[in-house]
Design an enzyme around this catalytic site. Sequence first.
Site, mmCIF file in Angstrom:
data_model
loop_
_atom_site.group_PDB
_atom_site.id
_atom_site.type_symbol
_atom_site.label_atom_id
_atom_site.label_comp_id
_atom_site.label_asym_id
_atom_site.label_seq_id
_atom_site.Cartn_x
_atom_site.Cartn_y
_atom_site.Cartn_z
ATOM 1 N N CYS A 52 0.781 -1.191 0.358
ATOM 2 C CA CYS A 52 0.002 0.060 -0.017
ATOM 3 C C CYS A 52 0.841 1.138 -0.160
ATOM 4 C CB CYS A 52 -0.909 -0.094 1.153
ATOM 5 S SG CYS A 52 -1.845 1.436 1.355
ATOM 6 N N CYS A 55 -0.379 3.935 2.341
ATOM 7 C CA CYS A 55 0.391 3.948 3.926
ATOM 8 C C CYS A 55 2.031 3.857 4.267
ATOM 9 C CB CYS A 55 0.158 1.587 4.635
ATOM 10 S SG CYS A 55 -1.231 1.257 3.669
#
Length: 456
Positions: A52, A55
């Site tokens: 991600c 993230c």
Amino acid sequence: MKKNLIGIFLLFSTLSVFAQGIEFEHSSWSEAVKKAKAQNKLIFVDVYTSWCGPCKVMSTQVFTRPEIGATYNQGFVNVKIDAEKGEGIALAKKYEVKSYPTYLFINPADESLFDRSKSSIAAADFNDLGDRVITKFSGKKEISLAELDAKYKSADYDEAFSRAYIKRLKAEGKSTNPVLEAYITKFITNTATSDQLYFIGLNFTKGAGSKLYDYMIKNYKEIDAVLCKNDGVSAANLYSKIRDEAKSKIDEVFKSNGVISVGETELNTLFANLNAVEISERKDKKVLEYKIRLYSSNNDTVKLIEAYRAYISRFLLPADKTATIGKEGIIIDKNAPLPVLGIDSAGASGWCSNYALRLSKLSKQSQDKKLAISLCKKAITLNKSSVVKNSMNVTIYNFGDKAGAIKQQSDLIAEMKVSNDEYLTNAETTLQKMKDNESDIPVFSYKRKLQKKLQH
């Protein structure tokens, strides 16, 4: 004296923890719950995955900030869980996590969900999120939005109230733009301060009114510079919003008036707005794409060829280092942004092949043939499939080198027979059309199943 030394030691220990940003637990979920119960705190959970992009941005650009550590280390027991590993799999399922990153605030008393949020969030907003959740958990009464609305409508308020009201609207998921526009009118008489520019950039949302949008375009460079200095995530978010807004306004003109009836003069201001917020390496990229649509619809072959030449030379043959800038990218250095994915991938080969083919249907000039063949070679470098090679051979054919195209297509078919290529019949059909001297030979593309595979 001893007590003073202990106090000083504890103070510096606390400051050291905060200076490091958020301090996450390195223990099991049950141990984190036990600790949170003992301290009467909520559990803050950062749910992420290894792949991600946002993230990683939050972990490196937001969680590490001292002010974030001060809020979250004091107010929560902090936990990171990988949604695809270990205990994270069950926890992500239990709390119905659908996207990443997701932030959960869990009541340790019964492990119920107390609050949640998601996506990449600017540091100031993320800090406000923590403060609001802590206040809510403490049971302190918050001034109702209705009361704030009433005070705002009375017009009897100062700048501090206006800012608090805008932040509250944003927290409630409501549009801040009308109030932000009023804030600029009421409190910025001449030149905005850096603090005011930061506040405006942080709280601008999509769908702005014309006055606010014009203000953002006019002052974008100054606002962006302040955001970059203070918070890269907020700079990236604003870039994405303003760029999308500029594109949507151009799209509206195309849809409402029809491309054919819209001239360049009418679009130049909108193009200038788009370029005003664009990263230097991408300036004119989207503008050229719009112009290609315009010239194609207006059958303006001369300008269309010129636009293709510029687009291929500037944005397809070189590697586009800023291909996926957006919320996942931190735009701190405009000349060296951090892309999440490079454009040089198998999926980009089709894009290169497509533009080479388009140019081959419009021009027979040697300079355009050289440009198109270079683009085809790049496409093959990215993806050596028979589909891409076939496209190159059709491009060569379109430029008038029929003998060369037939030779290369025959060689390709020989390779495909050895590998039992599933597109062999398609390639043989293309070869026959070349031998029959057909003027418009369509290329074959990937079957739907393979297209989906390439996208992933």
